[in-house]
Design a protein around this motif. Structure first.
Motif, PDB file in Angstrom:
ATOM      1  N   ASN A  35       0.814  -1.208   0.000  1.00 18.31           N
ATOM      2  CA  ASN A  35       0.000   0.000   0.000  1.00 18.31           C
ATOM      3  C   ASN A  35       0.852   1.265   0.000  1.00 18.31           C
ATOM      4  O   ASN A  35       0.436   2.299  -0.496  1.00 18.31           O
ATOM      5  CB  ASN A  35      -0.912   0.035   1.234  1.00 18.31           C
ATOM      6  N   HIS A  36       1.993   1.180   0.618  1.00 18.13           N
ATOM      7  CA  HIS A  36       2.787   2.379   0.854  1.00 18.13           C
ATOM      8  C   HIS A  36       4.105   2.422   0.100  1.00 18.13           C
ATOM      9  O   HIS A  36       4.798   3.427   0.143  1.00 18.13           O
ATOM     10  CB  HIS A  36       3.062   2.537   2.353  1.00 18.13           C
ATOM     11  N   ALA A  37       4.434   1.338  -0.575  1.00 16.13           N
ATOM     12  CA  ALA A  37       5.753   1.248  -1.215  1.00 16.13           C
ATOM     13  C   ALA A  37       6.014   2.420  -2.159  1.00 16.13           C
ATOM     14  O   ALA A  37       7.093   3.006  -2.148  1.00 16.13           O
ATOM     15  CB  ALA A  37       5.867  -0.075  -1.968  1.00 16.13           C
ATOM     16  N   PHE A  54      -1.745  11.797  -1.513  1.00 15.39           N
ATOM     17  CA  PHE A  54      -2.458  10.547  -1.749  1.00 15.39           C
ATOM     18  C   PHE A  54      -2.914   9.855  -0.473  1.00 15.39           C
ATOM     19  O   PHE A  54      -3.734   8.948  -0.525  1.00 15.39           O
ATOM     20  CB  PHE A  54      -1.570   9.581  -2.540  1.00 15.39           C
ATOM     21  N   CYS A  55      -2.431  10.279   0.667  1.00 20.90           N
ATOM     22  CA  CYS A  55      -2.719   9.561   1.909  1.00 20.90           C
ATOM     23  C   CYS A  55      -4.209   9.469   2.162  1.00 20.90           C
ATOM     24  O   CYS A  55      -4.727   8.419   2.543  1.00 20.90           O
ATOM     25  CB  CYS A  55      -2.054  10.238   3.100  1.00 20.90           C
ATOM     26  N   LEU A  56      -4.920  10.575   1.921  1.00 20.17           N
ATOM     27  CA  LEU A  56      -6.350  10.621   2.263  1.00 20.17           C
ATOM     28  C   LEU A  56      -7.196   9.771   1.316  1.00 20.17           C
ATOM     29  O   LEU A  56      -8.363   9.533   1.597  1.00 20.17           O
ATOM     30  CB  LEU A  56      -6.836  12.069   2.278  1.00 20.17           C
ATOM     31  N   ASP A  57      -6.630   9.319   0.190  1.00 14.63           N
ATOM     32  CA  ASP A  57      -7.354   8.411  -0.697  1.00 14.63           C
ATOM     33  C   ASP A  57      -7.799   7.169   0.073  1.00 14.63           C
ATOM     34  O   ASP A  57      -8.886   6.643  -0.160  1.00 14.63           O
ATOM     35  CB  ASP A  57      -6.461   7.957  -1.864  1.00 14.63           C
ATOM     36  N   CYS A  58      -6.946   6.674   0.941  1.00  8.39           N
ATOM     37  CA  CYS A  58      -7.274   5.464   1.702  1.00  8.39           C
ATOM     38  C   CYS A  58      -7.576   5.779   3.154  1.00  8.39           C
ATOM     39  O   CYS A  58      -8.426   5.138   3.763  1.00  8.39           O
ATOM     40  CB  CYS A  58      -6.111   4.486   1.673  1.00  8.39           C
ATOM     41  N   HIS A  59      -6.871   6.754   3.703  1.00  7.08           N
ATOM     42  CA  HIS A  59      -7.048   7.076   5.116  1.00  7.08           C
ATOM     43  C   HIS A  59      -8.178   8.068   5.279  1.00  7.08           C
ATOM     44  O   HIS A  59      -7.984   9.278   5.270  1.00  7.08           O
ATOM     45  CB  HIS A  59      -5.737   7.605   5.709  1.00  7.08           C
TER      46      HIS A  59
HETATM   47  C1  HEC Z   1      -3.656   2.394  -1.149  1.00  8.60           C
HETATM   48  C2  HEC Z   1      -4.232   2.814   0.129  1.00  8.60           C
HETATM   49  C3  HEC Z   1      -3.323   3.579   1.104  1.00  8.60           C
HETATM   50  C4  HEC Z   1      -2.665   4.755   0.850  1.00  8.60           C
HETATM   51  C5  HEC Z   1      -2.652   5.580  -0.420  1.00  8.60           C
HETATM   52  C6  HEC Z   1      -1.992   5.093   2.093  1.00  8.60           C
HETATM   53  N1  HEC Z   1      -2.232   4.143   3.054  1.00  8.60           N
HETATM   54 FE1  HEC Z   1      -1.508   4.112   4.960  1.00  8.60          FE
HETATM   55  N2  HEC Z   1      -2.453   2.338   5.310  1.00  8.60           N
HETATM   56  C7  HEC Z   1      -3.261   1.678   4.410  1.00  8.60           C
HETATM   57  C8  HEC Z   1      -3.762   0.467   5.039  1.00  8.60           C
HETATM   58  C9  HEC Z   1      -4.712  -0.548   4.385  1.00  8.60           C
HETATM   59  C10 HEC Z   1      -3.235   0.440   6.345  1.00  8.60           C
HETATM   60  C11 HEC Z   1      -3.454  -0.583   7.452  1.00  8.60           C
HETATM   61  C12 HEC Z   1      -2.713  -1.860   7.167  1.00  8.60           C
HETATM   62  C13 HEC Z   1      -1.256  -1.622   7.011  1.00  8.60           C
HETATM   63  O1  HEC Z   1      -0.558  -1.431   8.028  1.00  8.60           O
HETATM   64  O2  HEC Z   1      -0.769  -1.630   5.865  1.00  8.60           O
HETATM   65  C14 HEC Z   1      -2.401   1.625   6.492  1.00  8.60           C
HETATM   66  C15 HEC Z   1      -1.684   1.948   7.625  1.00  8.60           C
HETATM   67  C16 HEC Z   1      -0.974   3.120   7.808  1.00  8.60           C
HETATM   68  C17 HEC Z   1      -0.293   3.502   9.020  1.00  8.60           C
HETATM   69  C18 HEC Z   1      -0.265   2.734  10.309  1.00  8.60           C
HETATM   70  C19 HEC Z   1       0.882   1.800  10.372  1.00  8.60           C
HETATM   71  C20 HEC Z   1       0.890   1.069  11.685  1.00  8.60           C
HETATM   72  O3  HEC Z   1       1.986   0.906  12.213  1.00  8.60           O
HETATM   73  O4  HEC Z   1      -0.171   0.692  12.174  1.00  8.60           O
HETATM   74  C21 HEC Z   1       0.286   4.718   8.800  1.00  8.60           C
HETATM   75  C22 HEC Z   1       1.118   5.534   9.773  1.00  8.60           C
HETATM   76  C23 HEC Z   1      -0.021   5.093   7.464  1.00  8.60           C
HETATM   77  N3  HEC Z   1      -0.781   4.110   6.869  1.00  8.60           N
HETATM   78  C24 HEC Z   1       0.365   6.281   6.872  1.00  8.60           C
HETATM   79  C25 HEC Z   1       0.115   6.629   5.556  1.00  8.60           C
HETATM   80  C26 HEC Z   1       0.592   7.839   4.941  1.00  8.60           C
HETATM   81  C27 HEC Z   1       1.392   8.924   5.647  1.00  8.60           C
HETATM   82  C28 HEC Z   1       0.170   7.820   3.647  1.00  8.60           C
HETATM   83  C29 HEC Z   1       0.489   8.851   2.553  1.00  8.60           C
HETATM   84  C30 HEC Z   1       1.923   9.061   2.282  1.00  8.60           C
HETATM   85  C31 HEC Z   1      -0.583   6.600   3.450  1.00  8.60           C
HETATM   86  N4  HEC Z   1      -0.587   5.898   4.630  1.00  8.60           N
HETATM   87  C32 HEC Z   1      -1.203   6.226   2.261  1.00  8.60           C
HETATM   88  C33 HEC Z   1      -3.554   2.067   3.116  1.00  8.60           C
HETATM   89  C34 HEC Z   1      -3.053   3.196   2.477  1.00  8.60           C
END
Ligand code: HEC
Ligand code: HEC
Length: 85
Positions: A35-37, A54-59
């Protein structure tokens, strides 16, 4: 020791004390999963601001909700670190 030296010593100790009192880094970093790579690449190439869009797309409430006690979330990556190695 002169009075001024003692004062200087005290100020030095105070600064060290304040530094030690600072909270340790505890906010969870951005995970390194599929998801984050891509954000690791974006941050490296274009910086944090470009990635954060892009973060808010999923969060969001319909996707991955924030914990209820989450602080104001203007700039995700100021608090949640992208750990580039
Ligand atoms: C494609 C969808 C998607 C996007 C875009 C995304 N996230 Fe997430 N994120 C997830 C999901 C699903 C989880 C919960 C499962 C996991 O840990 O991967 C998560 C978990 C997290 C967590 C918690 C990790 C933990 O230790 O529990 C953080 C912090 C986070 N995201 C930050 C971000 C930030 C900052 C961005 C933007 C740069 C971002 N995410 C963009 C899907 C996304
Ligand atoms: C002012 C600092 C700050 C900002 C800005 C911020 N967060 Fe957080 N976030 C936190 C803290 C503190 C927690 C709860 C402690 C922790 O990380 O475990 C948290 C928790 C989370 C969690 C829950 C996972 C977990 O490990 O508890 C996710 C997901 C998350 N934040 C995503 C985001 C996203 C996405 C943004 C940008 C829209 C964002 N955060 C902006 C500080 C911040």
């Amino acid at each position: 020791m002169k009075k001024r030296d003692i004062l200087l010593l005290l100020v030095g100790l105070m600064i060290i004390g304040i530094l030690l009192m600072a909270p340790e880094e505890s906010t969870s970093p951005v995970p390194k999963d599929e998801n984050h790579a891509r954000f690791y690449g974006i941050v490296k190439a274009k910086g944090k601001k470009a990635a954060e869009k892009f973060c808010l797309d999923c969060h969001n409430d319909d996707g991955v909700p924030f914990p209820p006690e989450h602080p104001p979330k203007g700039r995700c990556l100021f608090c949640h670190k992208v750990i580039l190695k």
